[in-house]
Write an enzyme that holds these catalytic residues in place. Structure first.
Site, PDB file in Angstrom:
ATOM      1  N   ASP A   7       0.863  -1.178   0.000  1.00 38.48           N
ATOM      2  CA  ASP A   7       0.000   0.000   0.000  1.00 38.48           C
ATOM      3  C   ASP A   7       0.911   1.242   0.000  1.00 38.48           C
ATOM      4  O   ASP A   7       2.085   1.163   0.370  1.00 38.48           O
ATOM      5  CB  ASP A   7      -0.866  -0.043   1.265  1.00 38.48           C
ATOM      6  CG  ASP A   7      -1.751   1.178   1.422  1.00 38.48           C
ATOM      7  OD1 ASP A   7      -2.237   1.695   0.403  1.00 38.48           O
ATOM      8  OD2 ASP A   7      -1.940   1.618   2.564  1.00 38.48           O
ATOM      9  N   GLU A   9      -0.259   5.041   0.888  1.00 42.15           N
ATOM     10  CA  GLU A   9      -0.542   6.002   1.957  1.00 42.15           C
ATOM     11  C   GLU A   9      -0.613   5.298   3.314  1.00 42.15           C
ATOM     12  O   GLU A   9      -1.277   4.280   3.455  1.00 42.15           O
ATOM     13  CB  GLU A   9      -1.859   6.729   1.685  1.00 42.15           C
ATOM     14  CG  GLU A   9      -1.758   7.695   0.514  1.00 42.15           C
ATOM     15  CD  GLU A   9      -3.068   8.401   0.264  1.00 42.15           C
ATOM     16  OE1 GLU A   9      -3.411   9.315   1.026  1.00 42.15           O
ATOM     17  OE2 GLU A   9      -3.758   8.035  -0.701  1.00 42.15           O
TER      18      GLU A   9
END
Length: 199
Positions: A7, A9
């Site tokens: 991922d 953020e």
């Protein structure tokens, strides 16, 4: 053959919407996928707030230009990319990601795109595919890759659980408590070691 799916953020860079909420003084924009599992609902909510305050892509990009990657993120990513293939799977948008990818040394990212009017107003968004992270992990598996995944939010759980190995990184206490079977780390060094063991 392994491929690591990360991922963006909350894992490599701070949350863009939280930074923008702080910059604009609009606390409602602090809501992220850690709070709202339904991404469509979350994005439509955000677009409504932007419209209400007459804010568009230009203002968000100005905030993004001031965001730095998390301390140690580039070094972690550089080392990881020296030993295995890495793809960043993010529900963010091409228009947001580019300056941050530059700061991370241009890793590969699969993300979505915003629909933007000529005046810079964000009018909508186009998701790459449904359940993009899980769908991508399954697609990679279908072409012969074993996936190892890590993320921090509700929308990362699908790819983490579907992978050969999966880890939470800098996640919330609630997610960690709800998914005690998923190893959780706070430091890049620990995550790197766990990934190396899984390779």
């Amino acid at each position: 053959m392994n491929i690591v799916c990360l991922d963006m953020e909350g894992v490599l860079v701070p949350e863009i919407w939280i930074a923008f909420a702080e910059e604009t003084g609009i606390p409602e924009l602090k809501k992220t996928t850690r709070d709202e599992p339904d991404y469509d609902k979350l994005m439509n909510y955000r677009i409504g707030i932007l419209k209400e305050h007459n804010l568009g892509l230009k203002e968000i990009k100005e905030t993004i230009s001031k965001i730095d990657v998390m301390p140690g993120a580039k070094e972690f990513l550089d080392e990881l990319r020296s030993i295995t293939q890495v793809i960043i799977l993010s529900d963010t948008f091409e228009q947001f990601a580019s300056p941050l990818m530059e700061k991370l040394g241009w890793p590969t990212i699969f993300c979505n795109t915003l629909e933007v009017a000529e005046n810079g107003e964000i009018t909508g968004f186009k998701m790459r595919c449904e359940k993009s992270k899980l769908t991508t992990v399954k697609a990679l598996q279908s072409i012969g890759y074993d996936t190892i995944a890590s993320g921090d939010s509700f929308n990362d759980l699908g790819m983490i659980q579907a992978s050969k190995a999966g880890f939470l990184f800098k996640s919330t206490d609630k997610i960690k408590a709800d998914y005690p079977d998923i190893p959780a780390f706070e430091e890049y060094g620990d995550l790197l070691e766990a990934i190396k063991k899984a390779l």
